[in-house]
Design a protein around this motif. Sequence first.
Motif, mmCIF file in Angstrom:
data_model
loop_
_atom_site.group_PDB
_atom_site.id
_atom_site.type_symbol
_atom_site.label_atom_id
_atom_site.label_comp_id
_atom_site.label_asym_id
_atom_site.label_seq_id
_atom_site.Cartn_x
_atom_site.Cartn_y
_atom_site.Cartn_z
ATOM 1 N N UNK A 169 47.171 46.634 31.795
ATOM 2 C CA UNK A 169 45.700 46.654 31.730
ATOM 3 C C UNK A 169 45.125 45.333 32.244
ATOM 4 N N UNK A 170 45.752 44.248 31.815
ATOM 5 C CA UNK A 170 45.274 42.923 32.229
ATOM 6 C C UNK A 170 45.407 42.766 33.749
ATOM 7 N N UNK A 171 46.524 43.213 34.305
ATOM 8 C CA UNK A 171 46.741 43.103 35.754
ATOM 9 C C UNK A 171 45.685 43.919 36.498
ATOM 10 N N UNK A 172 45.445 45.124 36.010
ATOM 11 C CA UNK A 172 44.479 45.996 36.668
ATOM 12 C C UNK A 172 43.074 45.380 36.642
ATOM 13 N N UNK A 173 42.686 44.881 35.482
ATOM 14 C CA UNK A 173 41.357 44.289 35.366
ATOM 15 C C UNK A 173 41.241 43.023 36.231
ATOM 16 N N UNK A 174 42.309 42.222 36.213
ATOM 17 C CA UNK A 174 42.295 40.980 36.991
ATOM 18 C C UNK A 174 42.218 41.274 38.487
ATOM 19 N N UNK A 175 42.912 42.317 38.902
ATOM 20 C CA UNK A 175 42.869 42.719 40.308
ATOM 21 C C UNK A 175 41.436 43.092 40.718
ATOM 22 N N UNK A 176 40.758 43.828 39.851
ATOM 23 C CA UNK A 176 39.371 44.203 40.128
ATOM 24 C C UNK A 176 38.482 42.952 40.183
ATOM 25 N N UNK A 177 38.736 42.035 39.246
ATOM 26 C CA UNK A 177 37.965 40.789 39.238
ATOM 27 C C UNK A 177 38.164 40.007 40.538
ATOM 28 N N UNK B 65 42.197 33.738 48.043
ATOM 29 C CA UNK B 65 42.928 35.003 48.204
ATOM 30 C C UNK B 65 44.423 34.786 48.042
ATOM 31 N N UNK B 66 44.903 33.695 48.628
ATOM 32 C CA UNK B 66 46.327 33.358 48.551
ATOM 33 C C UNK B 66 46.762 33.164 47.088
ATOM 34 N N UNK B 67 45.964 32.384 46.336
ATOM 35 C CA UNK B 67 46.292 32.148 44.927
ATOM 36 C C UNK B 67 46.232 33.442 44.124
ATOM 37 N N UNK B 68 45.215 34.270 44.419
ATOM 38 C CA UNK B 68 45.080 35.545 43.706
ATOM 39 C C UNK B 68 46.295 36.440 43.968
ATOM 40 N N UNK B 69 46.702 36.508 45.249
ATOM 41 C CA UNK B 69 47.860 37.337 45.616
ATOM 42 C C UNK B 69 49.121 36.884 44.889
ATOM 43 N N UNK B 70 49.323 35.554 44.861
ATOM 44 C CA UNK B 70 50.509 35.007 44.194
ATOM 45 C C UNK B 70 50.508 35.382 42.717
ATOM 46 N N UNK B 71 49.335 35.277 42.085
ATOM 47 C CA UNK B 71 49.223 35.594 40.661
ATOM 48 C C UNK B 71 49.551 37.064 40.403
ATOM 49 N N UNK B 72 48.987 37.943 41.222
ATOM 50 C CA UNK B 72 49.226 39.373 41.023
ATOM 51 C C UNK B 72 50.705 39.699 41.244
ATOM 52 N N UNK B 73 51.296 39.118 42.285
ATOM 53 C CA UNK B 73 52.709 39.392 42.549
ATOM 54 C C UNK B 73 53.566 38.971 41.357
ATOM 55 N N UNK B 74 53.281 37.767 40.879
ATOM 56 C CA UNK B 74 54.055 37.230 39.749
ATOM 57 C C UNK B 74 53.867 38.083 38.493
ATOM 58 N N UNK B 75 52.636 38.481 38.199
ATOM 59 C CA UNK B 75 52.410 39.258 36.976
ATOM 60 C C UNK B 75 52.996 40.673 37.100
ATOM 61 N N UNK B 76 52.954 41.237 38.307
ATOM 62 C CA UNK B 76 53.571 42.550 38.502
ATOM 63 C C UNK B 76 55.088 42.435 38.293
#
Length: 135
Positions: A50-58, A78-89
């Motif tokens: 849920x957190x990943x999904x919401x953060x992705x939307x944010x 964008x680069x930092x956001x991508x890294x965060x999503x990859x790591x959390x996934x």
Amino acid sequence: MEPIVWTEGFSVGVSEMDNQHKKIIAMINTLIKEPKATTNSITVSDLLSDMIQYTQEHFQNEEALMAEHGYPLKDQQSEQHRTFIKKTVDFCSAVEAGVDIVPQAMLDYLKNWLVHHILEQDMKYKPFFLARGIS
Ligand SMILES: [Fe+2]
């Protein structure tokens, strides 16, 4: 682990972004306070996805705002956001796969990343949007 406390010092000057940051912080705090967070559990992977999904939307909202106004540091963001999503996934997959060492490292990462990202990276857009009358 202490939960993250949102204070005015976290305000990036754009209320929609502040509200979304507050919600992400609340979601991470739920994970921090979740008593089963140190063991593999469905609860943790549900909270995490849920957190990943919401953060992705944010991130999409934040990047759309940057694109709309030609924010010069958008690529860095964008680069930092991508890294965060990859790591959390990756964390989420590890939790689902039952690697029970992951949660503590995961919480450290989530908490530190978000606090540093808001205070150091997002804070750079505060004067930019302020100058354009966006709040
Ligand atoms: Fe950001």
